[in-house]
Design a protein around this motif. Structure first.
Motif, PDB file in Angstrom:
ATOM      1  N   VAL A   1      -3.346   6.160   4.588  1.00 52.74           N
ATOM      2  CA  VAL A   1      -3.273   4.974   3.730  1.00 52.74           C
ATOM      3  C   VAL A   1      -2.829   3.753   4.537  1.00 52.74           C
ATOM      4  CG1 VAL A   1      -2.008   3.940   1.795  1.00 52.74           C
ATOM      5  CG2 VAL A   1      -2.929   6.247   1.594  1.00 52.74           C
ATOM      6  N   LEU A   2      -1.830   3.909   5.400  1.00 47.62           N
ATOM      7  CA  LEU A   2      -1.371   2.781   6.193  1.00 47.62           C
ATOM      8  C   LEU A   2      -2.454   2.299   7.158  1.00 47.62           C
ATOM      9  CD1 LEU A   2       2.312   3.842   6.978  1.00 47.62           C
ATOM     10  CD2 LEU A   2       1.536   2.072   5.394  1.00 47.62           C
ATOM     11  N   LEU A   3      -3.189   3.240   7.755  1.00 49.66           N
ATOM     12  CA  LEU A   3      -4.280   2.848   8.644  1.00 49.66           C
ATOM     13  C   LEU A   3      -5.376   2.133   7.861  1.00 49.66           C
ATOM     14  CD1 LEU A   3      -5.639   2.837  11.402  1.00 49.66           C
ATOM     15  CD2 LEU A   3      -6.560   5.117  10.889  1.00 49.66           C
ATOM     16  N   ALA A   4      -5.692   2.660   6.677  1.00 47.79           N
ATOM     17  CA  ALA A   4      -6.705   1.999   5.843  1.00 47.79           C
ATOM     18  C   ALA A   4      -6.252   0.607   5.429  1.00 47.79           C
ATOM     19  CB  ALA A   4      -7.003   2.849   4.607  1.00 47.79           C
ATOM     20  N   ALA A   5      -4.961   0.452   5.129  1.00 47.53           N
ATOM     21  CA  ALA A   5      -4.439  -0.858   4.735  1.00 47.53           C
ATOM     22  C   ALA A   5      -4.502  -1.841   5.896  1.00 47.53           C
ATOM     23  CB  ALA A   5      -3.004  -0.715   4.227  1.00 47.53           C
TER      24      ALA A   5
ATOM     25  N   ARG B   1      -8.482  -2.605  -3.822  1.00 46.90           N
ATOM     26  CA  ARG B   1      -8.392  -1.171  -4.107  1.00 46.90           C
ATOM     27  C   ARG B   1      -7.325  -0.494  -3.260  1.00 46.90           C
ATOM     28  NH1 ARG B   1     -10.618   2.996  -1.399  1.00 46.90           N
ATOM     29  NH2 ARG B   1     -11.903   1.562  -0.164  1.00 46.90           N
ATOM     30  N   ILE B   2      -7.220  -0.852  -1.995  1.00 43.50           N
ATOM     31  CA  ILE B   2      -6.311  -0.159  -1.076  1.00 43.50           C
ATOM     32  C   ILE B   2      -4.903  -0.732  -1.136  1.00 43.50           C
ATOM     33  CG2 ILE B   2      -5.862   0.342   1.356  1.00 43.50           C
ATOM     34  CD1 ILE B   2      -8.894   0.382   1.780  1.00 43.50           C
ATOM     35  N   ILE B   3      -4.793  -2.062  -1.141  1.00 44.85           N
ATOM     36  CA  ILE B   3      -3.478  -2.702  -1.049  1.00 44.85           C
ATOM     37  C   ILE B   3      -2.908  -3.053  -2.415  1.00 44.85           C
ATOM     38  CG2 ILE B   3      -2.277  -4.743  -0.132  1.00 44.85           C
ATOM     39  CD1 ILE B   3      -4.030  -4.572   2.304  1.00 44.85           C
ATOM     40  N   GLY B   4      -3.775  -3.345  -3.389  1.00 42.89           N
ATOM     41  CA  GLY B   4      -3.286  -3.528  -4.753  1.00 42.89           C
ATOM     42  C   GLY B   4      -3.239  -4.957  -5.229  1.00 42.89           C
TER      43      GLY B   4
ATOM     44  N   ALA C   1       0.829  -1.207   0.000  1.00 51.89           N
ATOM     45  CA  ALA C   1       0.000   0.000   0.000  1.00 51.89           C
ATOM     46  C   ALA C   1       0.862   1.254   0.000  1.00 51.89           C
ATOM     47  CB  ALA C   1      -0.934  -0.008   1.220  1.00 51.89           C
ATOM     48  N   TYR C   2       1.943   1.246   0.761  1.00 53.73           N
ATOM     49  CA  TYR C   2       2.835   2.402   0.834  1.00 53.73           C
ATOM     50  C   TYR C   2       3.511   2.673  -0.506  1.00 53.73           C
ATOM     51  CZ  TYR C   2       6.724   5.352   2.364  1.00 53.73           C
ATOM     52  OH  TYR C   2       7.628   6.376   2.501  1.00 53.73           O
ATOM     53  N   GLN C   3       3.850   1.630  -1.226  1.00 60.45           N
ATOM     54  CA  GLN C   3       4.573   1.793  -2.478  1.00 60.45           C
ATOM     55  C   GLN C   3       3.654   2.076  -3.662  1.00 60.45           C
ATOM     56  OE1 GLN C   3       6.738  -1.904  -2.753  1.00 60.45           O
ATOM     57  NE2 GLN C   3       8.481  -1.137  -1.577  1.00 60.45           N
ATOM     58  N   ASN C   4       2.466   1.473  -3.682  1.00 59.44           N
ATOM     59  CA  ASN C   4       1.674   1.446  -4.906  1.00 59.44           C
ATOM     60  C   ASN C   4       0.347   2.178  -4.826  1.00 59.44           C
ATOM     61  OD1 ASN C   4       3.668  -0.324  -5.982  1.00 59.44           O
ATOM     62  ND2 ASN C   4       2.649  -2.077  -5.033  1.00 59.44           N
ATOM     63  N   ASN C   5      -0.061   2.653  -3.665  1.00 58.24           N
ATOM     64  CA  ASN C   5      -1.359   3.313  -3.580  1.00 58.24           C
ATOM     65  C   ASN C   5      -1.386   4.547  -4.485  1.00 58.24           C
ATOM     66  OD1 ASN C   5      -3.260   5.482  -2.163  1.00 58.24           O
ATOM     67  ND2 ASN C   5      -3.967   3.446  -1.589  1.00 58.24           N
ATOM     68  N   PRO C   6      -2.311   4.619  -5.447  1.00 54.22           N
ATOM     69  CA  PRO C   6      -2.297   5.737  -6.405  1.00 54.22           C
ATOM     70  C   PRO C   6      -2.558   7.087  -5.764  1.00 54.22           C
ATOM     71  CG  PRO C   6      -4.270   4.378  -6.678  1.00 54.22           C
ATOM     72  CD  PRO C   6      -3.374   3.640  -5.742  1.00 54.22           C
ATOM     73  N   GLN C   7      -3.397   7.128  -4.745  1.00 58.44           N
ATOM     74  CA  GLN C   7      -3.652   8.402  -4.073  1.00 58.44           C
ATOM     75  C   GLN C   7      -2.393   8.913  -3.392  1.00 58.44           C
ATOM     76  OE1 GLN C   7      -6.619   8.171  -0.984  1.00 58.44           O
ATOM     77  NE2 GLN C   7      -6.820  10.388  -0.802  1.00 58.44           N
ATOM     78  N   LEU C   8      -1.640   8.012  -2.800  1.00 55.70           N
ATOM     79  CA  LEU C   8      -0.404   8.401  -2.128  1.00 55.70           C
ATOM     80  C   LEU C   8       0.647   8.855  -3.132  1.00 55.70           C
ATOM     81  CD1 LEU C   8       1.052   8.690   0.536  1.00 55.70           C
ATOM     82  CD2 LEU C   8       1.635   6.265   0.446  1.00 55.70           C
ATOM     83  N   ASN C   9       0.751   8.159  -4.253  1.00 56.34           N
ATOM     84  CA  ASN C   9       1.706   8.567  -5.283  1.00 56.34           C
ATOM     85  C   ASN C   9       1.328   9.915  -5.889  1.00 56.34           C
ATOM     86  OD1 ASN C   9       3.458   6.362  -5.103  1.00 56.34           O
ATOM     87  ND2 ASN C   9       2.183   5.106  -6.431  1.00 56.34           N
ATOM     88  N   ALA C  10       0.031  10.169  -6.022  1.00 58.27           N
ATOM     89  CA  ALA C  10      -0.414  11.472  -6.528  1.00 58.27           C
ATOM     90  C   ALA C  10      -0.041  12.587  -5.551  1.00 58.27           C
ATOM     91  CB  ALA C  10      -1.922  11.454  -6.766  1.00 58.27           C
ATOM     92  N   GLN C  11      -0.143  12.314  -4.260  1.00 59.50           N
ATOM     93  CA  GLN C  11       0.229  13.323  -3.265  1.00 59.50           C
ATOM     94  C   GLN C  11       1.730  13.583  -3.289  1.00 59.50           C
ATOM     95  OE1 GLN C  11      -1.963  15.020  -1.613  1.00 59.50           O
ATOM     96  NE2 GLN C  11      -0.525  16.247  -0.394  1.00 59.50           N
ATOM     97  N   ARG C  12       2.519  12.554  -3.542  1.00 55.02           N
ATOM     98  CA  ARG C  12       3.965  12.757  -3.664  1.00 55.02           C
ATOM     99  C   ARG C  12       4.275  13.658  -4.851  1.00 55.02           C
ATOM    100  NH1 ARG C  12       4.801   6.321  -2.683  1.00 55.02           N
ATOM    101  NH2 ARG C  12       4.903   6.362  -0.396  1.00 55.02           N
TER     102      ARG C  12
END
Length: 465
Positions: free
Chosen positions: A143-147, A222-225, A38-49
Protein backbone atom coordinates in the motif's frame (compact mmCIF):
# COMPACT_ATOMS: atom_id res chain seq x y z
CA UNK A 1 19.06 15.96 0.17
CA UNK A 2 17.29 19.27 -0.44
CA UNK A 3 18.85 19.51 -3.90
CA UNK A 4 17.73 15.99 -4.73
CA UNK A 5 14.21 16.79 -3.56
CA UNK A 6 14.01 19.71 -5.99
CA UNK A 7 15.28 17.51 -8.77
CA UNK A 8 12.82 14.76 -7.96
CA UNK A 9 9.55 16.60 -8.42
CA UNK A 10 9.59 20.35 -8.38
CA UNK A 11 12.22 20.66 -11.09
CA UNK A 12 9.80 19.22 -13.61
CA UNK A 13 7.05 21.60 -12.57
CA UNK A 14 9.41 24.54 -12.37
CA UNK A 15 10.71 23.62 -15.80
CA UNK A 16 7.19 23.63 -17.19
CA UNK A 17 6.06 26.83 -15.49
CA UNK A 18 9.21 28.72 -16.43
CA UNK A 19 8.71 27.73 -20.07
CA UNK A 20 5.00 28.58 -20.12
CA UNK A 21 5.18 31.73 -18.03
CA UNK A 22 2.66 30.40 -15.46
CA UNK A 23 3.21 31.19 -11.78
CA UNK A 24 4.02 28.23 -9.56
CA UNK A 25 1.10 27.52 -7.15
CA UNK A 26 1.58 27.28 -3.41
CA UNK A 27 2.52 23.73 -2.44
CA UNK A 28 0.59 22.14 0.41
CA UNK A 29 0.32 18.36 0.34
CA UNK A 30 3.45 16.24 0.68
CA UNK A 31 4.26 12.67 -0.20
CA UNK A 32 4.76 11.89 3.50
CA UNK A 33 1.25 13.07 4.42
CA UNK A 34 -0.18 11.11 1.50
CA UNK A 35 1.55 7.98 2.78
CA UNK A 36 0.10 8.62 6.24
CA UNK A 37 -3.44 8.84 4.87
CA UNK A 38 -3.00 5.67 2.86
CA UNK A 39 -1.57 3.88 5.90
CA UNK A 40 -4.44 4.95 8.12
CA UNK A 41 -7.43 4.77 5.79
CA UNK A 42 -6.76 2.28 3.01
CA UNK A 43 -9.69 -0.19 3.21
CA UNK A 44 -7.67 -3.16 1.98
CA UNK A 45 -5.09 -2.55 4.68
CA UNK A 46 -7.72 -2.17 7.39
CA UNK A 47 -9.36 -5.40 6.23
CA UNK A 48 -6.02 -7.19 6.55
CA UNK A 49 -5.62 -5.86 10.09
CA UNK A 50 -9.02 -7.35 10.93
CA UNK A 51 -7.85 -10.64 9.43
CA UNK A 52 -4.81 -10.63 11.71
CA UNK A 53 -7.06 -10.00 14.72
CA UNK A 54 -9.17 -12.98 13.68
CA UNK A 55 -6.00 -15.10 13.46
CA UNK A 56 -5.13 -14.05 17.03
CA UNK A 57 -8.13 -16.06 18.22
CA UNK A 58 -6.43 -19.29 17.13
CA UNK A 59 -4.23 -19.09 20.22
CA UNK A 60 -6.99 -19.03 22.89
CA UNK A 61 -8.75 -21.75 20.93
CA UNK A 62 -5.62 -23.90 21.17
CA UNK A 63 -5.15 -23.03 24.84
CA UNK A 64 -8.66 -24.28 25.58
CA UNK A 65 -7.20 -27.80 25.51
CA UNK A 66 -5.51 -27.04 28.84
CA UNK A 67 -8.71 -25.85 30.46
CA UNK A 68 -11.53 -27.88 32.06
CA UNK A 69 -14.90 -28.41 30.43
CA UNK A 70 -17.96 -27.93 32.63
CA UNK A 71 -21.54 -28.90 31.81
CA UNK A 72 -24.73 -28.62 33.86
CA UNK A 73 -27.68 -30.88 33.15
CA UNK A 74 -31.26 -30.71 34.38
CA UNK A 75 -34.27 -32.85 33.67
CA UNK A 76 -37.89 -33.01 34.80
CA UNK A 77 -41.21 -34.48 33.73
CA UNK A 78 -43.98 -36.91 34.55
CA UNK A 79 -43.75 -40.68 34.92
CA UNK A 80 -46.33 -43.38 35.64
CA UNK A 81 -45.34 -46.89 36.71
CA UNK A 82 -47.52 -50.02 36.87
CA UNK A 83 -45.61 -53.24 37.49
CA UNK A 84 -46.07 -56.59 39.18
CA UNK A 85 -43.16 -58.36 40.79
CA UNK A 86 -43.11 -62.04 41.69
CA UNK A 87 -41.54 -62.96 44.99
CA UNK A 88 -40.30 -66.58 45.41
CA UNK A 89 -42.45 -68.44 47.95
CA UNK A 90 -44.87 -65.53 48.29
CA UNK A 91 -47.68 -63.76 46.50
CA UNK A 92 -46.83 -61.32 43.70
CA UNK A 93 -46.57 -57.70 44.69
CA UNK A 94 -47.98 -54.86 42.65
CA UNK A 95 -46.23 -51.54 42.23
CA UNK A 96 -47.99 -48.70 40.55
CA UNK A 97 -48.19 -44.97 40.86
CA UNK A 98 -47.20 -41.62 39.35
CA UNK A 99 -44.30 -39.34 40.16
CA UNK A 100 -42.61 -36.21 38.80
CA UNK A 101 -38.89 -37.06 38.53
CA UNK A 102 -36.51 -34.10 38.76
CA UNK A 103 -32.71 -34.27 38.42
CA UNK A 104 -29.92 -31.70 38.43
CA UNK A 105 -26.26 -32.53 37.79
CA UNK A 106 -22.88 -31.17 36.84
CA UNK A 107 -19.98 -32.75 35.00
CA UNK A 108 -16.39 -31.49 34.98
CA UNK A 109 -13.82 -33.08 32.68
CA UNK A 110 -10.14 -32.28 32.45
CA UNK A 111 -7.61 -33.64 29.96
CA UNK A 112 -4.40 -34.53 31.77
CA UNK A 113 -2.41 -35.78 28.80
CA UNK A 114 -3.18 -35.80 25.08
CA UNK A 115 0.12 -36.72 23.49
CA UNK A 116 1.38 -33.10 23.63
CA UNK A 117 -1.24 -32.12 21.08
CA UNK A 118 -2.45 -29.07 23.00
CA UNK A 119 1.03 -27.67 23.51
CA UNK A 120 1.94 -28.20 19.87
CA UNK A 121 -1.36 -26.72 18.69
CA UNK A 122 -0.70 -23.66 20.84
CA UNK A 123 2.77 -23.18 19.42
CA UNK A 124 1.43 -23.70 15.90
CA UNK A 125 -1.27 -21.08 16.52
CA UNK A 126 1.36 -18.65 17.76
CA UNK A 127 3.32 -19.32 14.57
CA UNK A 128 0.20 -18.61 12.52
CA UNK A 129 -0.17 -15.29 14.32
CA UNK A 130 3.43 -14.38 13.54
CA UNK A 131 2.98 -15.36 9.88
CA UNK A 132 -0.22 -13.30 9.71
CA UNK A 133 1.66 -10.27 11.05
CA UNK A 134 4.28 -10.71 8.35
CA UNK A 135 1.47 -10.91 5.80
CA UNK A 136 0.20 -7.62 7.18
CA UNK A 137 3.67 -6.14 6.71
CA UNK A 138 3.63 -7.30 3.09
CA UNK A 139 0.36 -5.49 2.47
CA UNK A 140 1.52 -2.40 4.38
CA UNK A 141 4.55 -2.18 2.12
CA UNK A 142 2.40 -2.78 -0.96
CA UNK A 143 0.00 0.00 0.00
CA UNK A 144 2.79 2.45 0.84
CA UNK A 145 4.57 1.70 -2.43
CA UNK A 146 1.31 2.13 -4.34
CA UNK A 147 0.68 5.43 -2.54
CA UNK A 148 4.16 6.74 -3.32
CA UNK A 149 3.84 5.61 -6.92
CA UNK A 150 0.44 7.20 -7.51
CA UNK A 151 1.63 10.41 -5.84
CA UNK A 152 4.56 10.62 -8.25
CA UNK A 153 2.29 9.51 -11.12
CA UNK A 154 0.09 12.54 -10.51
CA UNK A 155 3.09 14.87 -10.36
CA UNK A 156 4.41 13.40 -13.61
CA UNK A 157 1.09 13.41 -15.46
CA UNK A 158 0.14 16.91 -14.34
CA UNK A 159 3.59 18.15 -15.42
CA UNK A 160 3.19 16.43 -18.81
CA UNK A 161 -0.20 18.13 -19.24
CA UNK A 162 1.47 21.49 -18.64
CA UNK A 163 4.24 20.60 -21.10
CA UNK A 164 1.70 19.69 -23.77
CA UNK A 165 -0.48 22.70 -22.99
CA UNK A 166 2.47 25.05 -23.33
CA UNK A 167 3.47 23.25 -26.52
CA UNK A 168 0.03 23.93 -27.99
CA UNK A 169 0.33 27.61 -27.13
CA UNK A 170 3.74 27.79 -28.80
CA UNK A 171 2.44 25.97 -31.88
CA UNK A 172 -0.56 28.28 -32.09
CA UNK A 173 1.79 31.27 -32.06
CA UNK A 174 4.02 29.57 -34.64
CA UNK A 175 1.03 28.96 -36.92
CA UNK A 176 -0.04 32.61 -36.59
CA UNK A 177 3.44 33.80 -37.50
CA UNK A 178 3.63 31.37 -40.42
CA UNK A 179 0.32 32.60 -41.82
CA UNK A 180 1.48 36.20 -41.51
CA UNK A 181 4.67 35.38 -43.39
CA UNK A 182 2.66 33.46 -45.99
CA UNK A 183 0.46 36.51 -46.55
CA UNK A 184 3.54 38.58 -47.46
CA UNK A 185 5.07 35.82 -49.56
CA UNK A 186 7.97 34.83 -47.27
CA UNK A 187 6.88 31.17 -46.99
CA UNK A 188 4.78 28.78 -49.00
CA UNK A 189 1.45 27.10 -48.40
CA UNK A 190 3.41 23.96 -47.49
CA UNK A 191 4.87 25.73 -44.45
CA UNK A 192 1.39 26.71 -43.31
CA UNK A 193 0.14 23.14 -43.74
CA UNK A 194 3.08 21.81 -41.74
CA UNK A 195 2.32 24.24 -38.90
CA UNK A 196 -1.36 23.26 -38.96
CA UNK A 197 -0.52 19.57 -38.89
CA UNK A 198 1.90 20.00 -36.00
CA UNK A 199 -0.68 22.01 -34.04
CA UNK A 200 -3.30 19.30 -34.59
CA UNK A 201 -0.83 16.67 -33.36
CA UNK A 202 0.01 18.83 -30.33
CA UNK A 203 -3.67 19.15 -29.42
CA UNK A 204 -4.08 15.38 -29.70
CA UNK A 205 -1.12 14.87 -27.37
CA UNK A 206 -2.66 17.34 -24.92
CA UNK A 207 -5.99 15.50 -24.94
CA UNK A 208 -4.19 12.20 -24.37
CA UNK A 209 -2.22 13.68 -21.46
CA UNK A 210 -5.40 15.11 -19.91
CA UNK A 211 -7.12 11.73 -20.21
CA UNK A 212 -4.19 10.02 -18.51
CA UNK A 213 -4.25 12.63 -15.73
CA UNK A 214 -7.97 12.02 -15.16
CA UNK A 215 -7.32 8.30 -14.69
CA UNK A 216 -4.40 9.03 -12.36
CA UNK A 217 -6.57 11.39 -10.30
CA UNK A 218 -9.16 8.64 -9.86
CA UNK A 219 -6.49 6.13 -8.75
CA UNK A 220 -5.05 8.74 -6.37
CA UNK A 221 -8.46 9.02 -4.71
CA UNK A 222 -8.80 5.23 -4.54
CA UNK A 223 -5.39 4.56 -2.97
CA UNK A 224 -4.79 7.63 -0.81
CA UNK A 225 -8.38 8.61 -0.02
CA UNK A 226 -8.63 12.23 -1.19
CA UNK A 227 -8.51 14.31 -4.33
CA UNK A 228 -5.01 15.55 -5.21
CA UNK A 229 -4.45 19.28 -4.87
CA UNK A 230 -1.31 21.38 -4.67
CA UNK A 231 1.15 18.52 -4.37
CA UNK A 232 4.65 19.22 -3.16
CA UNK A 233 7.56 17.49 -4.92
CA UNK A 234 8.50 14.01 -3.79
CA UNK A 235 12.03 13.02 -2.93
CA UNK A 236 13.94 9.71 -3.11
CA UNK A 237 14.44 7.68 0.04
CA UNK A 238 18.04 6.73 -0.68
CA UNK A 239 19.05 7.69 2.86
CA UNK A 240 17.21 4.62 4.16
CA UNK A 241 18.84 2.21 1.70
CA UNK A 242 21.98 0.08 2.07
CA UNK A 243 25.02 1.36 0.25
CA UNK A 244 25.49 -1.65 -2.04
CA UNK A 245 23.43 -4.25 -3.88
CA UNK A 246 25.05 -7.01 -1.81
CA UNK A 247 24.08 -5.24 1.41
CA UNK A 248 20.53 -4.76 0.16
CA UNK A 249 20.25 -8.44 -0.76
CA UNK A 250 21.55 -9.63 2.61
CA UNK A 251 19.13 -7.31 4.40
CA UNK A 252 16.21 -8.50 2.28
CA UNK A 253 16.87 -12.15 3.11
CA UNK A 254 16.37 -11.37 6.81
CA UNK A 255 13.84 -8.51 6.80
CA UNK A 256 11.63 -8.99 3.75
CA UNK A 257 8.23 -10.02 5.18
CA UNK A 258 7.66 -12.56 2.41
CA UNK A 259 10.78 -14.41 3.56
CA UNK A 260 9.96 -14.22 7.27
CA UNK A 261 6.35 -15.25 6.66
CA UNK A 262 7.59 -18.32 4.77
CA UNK A 263 9.94 -19.16 7.66
CA UNK A 264 7.05 -19.01 10.10
CA UNK A 265 5.13 -21.26 7.71
CA UNK A 266 7.86 -23.90 8.11
CA UNK A 267 7.58 -23.70 11.90
CA UNK A 268 3.81 -24.12 11.73
CA UNK A 269 4.09 -27.10 9.38
CA UNK A 270 6.67 -28.74 11.66
CA UNK A 271 4.34 -28.39 14.63
CA UNK A 272 1.44 -29.76 12.59
CA UNK A 273 3.49 -32.92 12.15
CA UNK A 274 3.88 -33.12 15.94
CA UNK A 275 0.15 -32.59 16.41
CA UNK A 276 -0.62 -35.41 13.99
CA UNK A 277 1.85 -37.71 15.75
CA UNK A 278 0.12 -36.94 19.05
CA UNK A 279 -2.84 -39.04 17.89
CA UNK A 280 -0.69 -42.15 18.47
CA UNK A 281 -0.10 -41.34 22.16
CA UNK A 282 -2.36 -42.37 25.04
CA UNK A 283 -4.94 -39.92 26.33
CA UNK A 284 -5.55 -39.42 30.04
CA UNK A 285 -8.68 -37.64 31.25
CA UNK A 286 -10.29 -37.01 34.61
CA UNK A 287 -14.04 -36.63 34.92
CA UNK A 288 -16.02 -35.62 38.01
CA UNK A 289 -19.78 -35.94 38.10
CA UNK A 290 -22.38 -34.97 40.68
CA UNK A 291 -26.17 -35.40 40.42
CA UNK A 292 -29.14 -34.80 42.68
CA UNK A 293 -32.40 -36.54 41.77
CA UNK A 294 -35.89 -36.56 43.32
CA UNK A 295 -38.59 -39.18 42.68
CA UNK A 296 -36.53 -41.02 40.16
CA UNK A 297 -38.31 -44.23 41.19
CA UNK A 298 -41.47 -44.93 43.21
CA UNK A 299 -39.45 -46.61 45.90
CA UNK A 300 -36.59 -44.08 45.88
CA UNK A 301 -37.90 -40.59 46.68
CA UNK A 302 -34.46 -38.96 46.79
CA UNK A 303 -31.09 -39.85 45.34
CA UNK A 304 -27.61 -38.20 45.33
CA UNK A 305 -24.76 -39.40 43.14
CA UNK A 306 -21.11 -38.27 42.91
CA UNK A 307 -18.10 -39.76 41.13
CA UNK A 308 -14.56 -39.01 40.05
CA UNK A 309 -13.10 -41.23 37.34
CA UNK A 310 -9.73 -41.23 35.63
CA UNK A 311 -9.61 -42.79 32.20
CA UNK A 312 -6.69 -43.85 30.05
CA UNK A 313 -7.28 -44.46 26.36
CA UNK A 314 -4.54 -46.12 24.31
CA UNK A 315 -5.10 -46.06 20.55
CA UNK A 316 -4.19 -49.35 18.87
CA UNK A 317 -5.56 -49.03 15.36
CA UNK A 318 -8.14 -46.56 14.07
CA UNK A 319 -8.35 -47.42 10.40
CA UNK A 320 -4.99 -45.91 9.41
CA UNK A 321 -6.21 -42.33 8.96
CA UNK A 322 -3.85 -41.02 11.63
CA UNK A 323 -0.83 -42.51 9.83
CA UNK A 324 -1.92 -40.96 6.55
CA UNK A 325 -2.31 -37.58 8.27
CA UNK A 326 1.23 -37.80 9.64
CA UNK A 327 2.66 -38.58 6.21
CA UNK A 328 0.60 -35.78 4.68
CA UNK A 329 1.86 -33.30 7.26
CA UNK A 330 5.46 -34.28 6.54
CA UNK A 331 4.95 -33.69 2.83
CA UNK A 332 3.45 -30.28 3.61
CA UNK A 333 6.52 -29.48 5.69
CA UNK A 334 8.79 -30.43 2.80
CA UNK A 335 6.72 -28.24 0.50
CA UNK A 336 7.07 -25.27 2.86
CA UNK A 337 10.84 -25.68 2.94
CA UNK A 338 11.00 -25.68 -0.84
CA UNK A 339 8.69 -22.67 -0.95
CA UNK A 340 11.08 -20.79 1.32
CA UNK A 341 13.90 -21.31 -1.16
CA UNK A 342 11.65 -20.09 -3.95
CA UNK A 343 10.70 -16.98 -1.97
CA UNK A 344 14.35 -16.26 -1.25
CA UNK A 345 15.20 -16.55 -4.94
CA UNK A 346 12.32 -14.24 -5.83
CA UNK A 347 13.47 -11.76 -3.19
CA UNK A 348 17.01 -11.72 -4.56
CA UNK A 349 15.67 -11.13 -8.05
CA UNK A 350 13.32 -8.37 -6.87
CA UNK A 351 16.12 -6.56 -5.06
CA UNK A 352 18.43 -6.81 -8.06
CA UNK A 353 15.73 -5.57 -10.43
CA UNK A 354 14.75 -2.65 -8.20
CA UNK A 355 18.40 -1.75 -7.61
CA UNK A 356 19.08 -1.76 -11.34
CA UNK A 357 16.08 0.47 -11.97
CA UNK A 358 17.33 2.86 -9.29
CA UNK A 359 20.76 3.13 -10.87
CA UNK A 360 19.23 3.55 -14.31
CA UNK A 361 16.89 6.22 -12.97
CA UNK A 362 19.78 8.27 -11.64
CA UNK A 363 21.53 8.14 -15.00
CA UNK A 364 18.35 8.87 -16.94
CA UNK A 365 17.69 12.05 -14.95
CA UNK A 366 21.15 13.38 -15.75
CA UNK A 367 20.83 12.43 -19.43
CA UNK A 368 17.35 13.95 -19.69
CA UNK A 369 18.55 17.20 -18.14
CA UNK A 370 21.37 17.39 -20.66
CA UNK A 371 18.92 16.58 -23.46
CA UNK A 372 16.57 19.37 -22.41
CA UNK A 373 19.38 21.89 -22.20
CA UNK A 374 20.75 20.93 -25.62
CA UNK A 375 17.27 20.92 -27.18
CA UNK A 376 16.57 24.43 -25.87
CA UNK A 377 19.82 25.73 -27.32
CA UNK A 378 19.13 23.99 -30.63
CA UNK A 379 15.59 25.36 -30.85
CA UNK A 380 16.70 28.92 -30.16
CA UNK A 381 19.44 28.63 -32.79
CA UNK A 382 17.14 27.14 -35.42
CA UNK A 383 14.59 29.91 -34.84
CA UNK A 384 17.25 32.55 -35.40
CA UNK A 385 18.48 30.75 -38.50
CA UNK A 386 14.91 30.48 -39.78
CA UNK A 387 14.53 34.26 -39.50
CA UNK A 388 17.61 34.64 -41.68
CA UNK A 389 16.22 32.16 -44.21
CA UNK A 390 18.73 29.44 -43.43
CA UNK A 391 16.15 27.07 -41.87
CA UNK A 392 12.66 26.04 -42.90
CA UNK A 393 9.46 26.04 -40.88
CA UNK A 394 9.69 22.26 -40.78
CA UNK A 395 13.09 22.52 -39.07
CA UNK A 396 11.61 24.81 -36.41
CA UNK A 397 8.65 22.50 -35.82
CA UNK A 398 10.93 19.48 -35.57
CA UNK A 399 13.16 21.22 -33.03
CA UNK A 400 10.08 22.28 -31.06
CA UNK A 401 8.80 18.69 -30.89
CA UNK A 402 12.26 17.46 -29.90
CA UNK A 403 12.25 19.87 -26.96
CA UNK A 404 8.78 18.74 -25.92
CA UNK A 405 9.87 15.10 -26.02
CA UNK A 406 12.98 15.94 -23.99
CA UNK A 407 10.94 17.71 -21.32
CA UNK A 408 8.49 14.81 -21.12
CA UNK A 409 11.45 12.43 -20.82
CA UNK A 410 12.87 14.52 -17.98
CA UNK A 411 9.58 14.54 -16.10
CA UNK A 412 9.29 10.76 -16.57
CA UNK A 413 12.90 10.16 -15.49
CA UNK A 414 12.42 12.22 -12.32
CA UNK A 415 9.27 10.22 -11.55
CA UNK A 416 11.03 6.91 -12.15
CA UNK A 417 13.96 7.98 -9.99
CA UNK A 418 11.80 8.54 -6.91
CA UNK A 419 9.58 5.48 -7.44
CA UNK A 420 12.63 3.24 -7.90
CA UNK A 421 14.02 4.27 -4.50
CA UNK A 422 10.73 3.31 -2.84
CA UNK A 423 10.72 0.02 -4.79
CA UNK A 424 14.18 -0.86 -3.46
CA UNK A 425 13.08 -0.08 0.09
CA UNK A 426 10.04 -2.31 -0.47
CA UNK A 427 12.15 -5.17 -1.85
CA UNK A 428 14.50 -4.94 1.12
CA UNK A 429 11.54 -5.09 3.52
CA UNK A 430 11.97 -1.71 5.21
CA UNK A 431 9.16 0.31 3.61
CA UNK A 432 7.33 1.05 6.85
CA UNK A 433 6.06 4.11 8.74
CA UNK A 434 8.74 3.56 11.38
CA UNK A 435 11.63 3.60 8.90
CA UNK A 436 10.16 6.48 6.89
CA UNK A 437 9.53 8.38 10.16
CA UNK A 438 5.95 9.14 9.16
CA UNK A 439 3.98 11.23 11.61
CA UNK A 440 1.34 8.66 12.43
CA UNK A 441 0.49 6.12 15.11
CA UNK A 442 1.92 2.80 13.95
CA UNK A 443 -0.57 -0.05 14.16
CA UNK A 444 0.63 -2.62 16.71
CA UNK A 445 -1.00 -6.05 16.17
CA UNK A 446 0.40 -7.35 19.48
CA UNK A 447 -2.01 -5.14 21.46
CA UNK A 448 -5.08 -7.11 20.37
CA UNK A 449 -3.18 -10.40 20.70
CA UNK A 450 -2.43 -9.85 24.39
CA UNK A 451 -5.99 -8.69 25.00
CA UNK A 452 -7.48 -12.00 23.83
CA UNK A 453 -4.73 -14.56 24.43
CA UNK A 454 -5.66 -15.49 28.00
CA UNK A 455 -9.36 -14.74 27.75
CA UNK A 456 -11.37 -17.59 29.28
CA UNK A 457 -14.85 -16.32 28.40
CA UNK A 458 -16.71 -13.47 26.75
CA UNK A 459 -18.23 -12.85 23.32
CA UNK A 460 -17.32 -9.18 22.91
CA UNK A 461 -14.21 -8.17 21.05
CA UNK A 462 -11.77 -5.78 22.79
CA UNK A 463 -13.23 -2.84 20.84
CA UNK A 464 -16.71 -3.61 22.19
CA UNK A 465 -18.36 -5.34 19.23
Amino acid sequence: MGGVRLLAGAAALALVTAWSGVATPALADTIESALVRAYQNNPQLNAQRASVRATDENVPQALSGYRPKVAITASGGYQYTDSTQSVPGGPPSALHGAQAPVAVGATVSQTLFDGFQTSNKTRAAEGQVSAAREGLRVLEQTVLLAAATIYMDYLRDSAIVEVQRSNVRVLEETLKQTRDRFSVGEVTRTDVAQSEAQLAAGRTQLLTAESTLTTTRSNFRRIIGNEPAQLAPGSPVDRFLPGTLAGATDLALTQNPNVTASMYGIDVSHLQVKVAEGALFPTVTLQANVQQGNQQQLTVPKQFFASAIAQVSVPIYQGGAEYSLIRQSKETLAQQRLSLEQVRDQTRASVAQAWGQLLAGKSQVASAQAQVKASEIALNGIREEAKAGQRTTFDVLTAQQTLVNARVALVTAQHDRVVASYAVLNAVGRLSPHVLKLKTTVYDPSVHYHQVRDSWAGVRTPDGQ
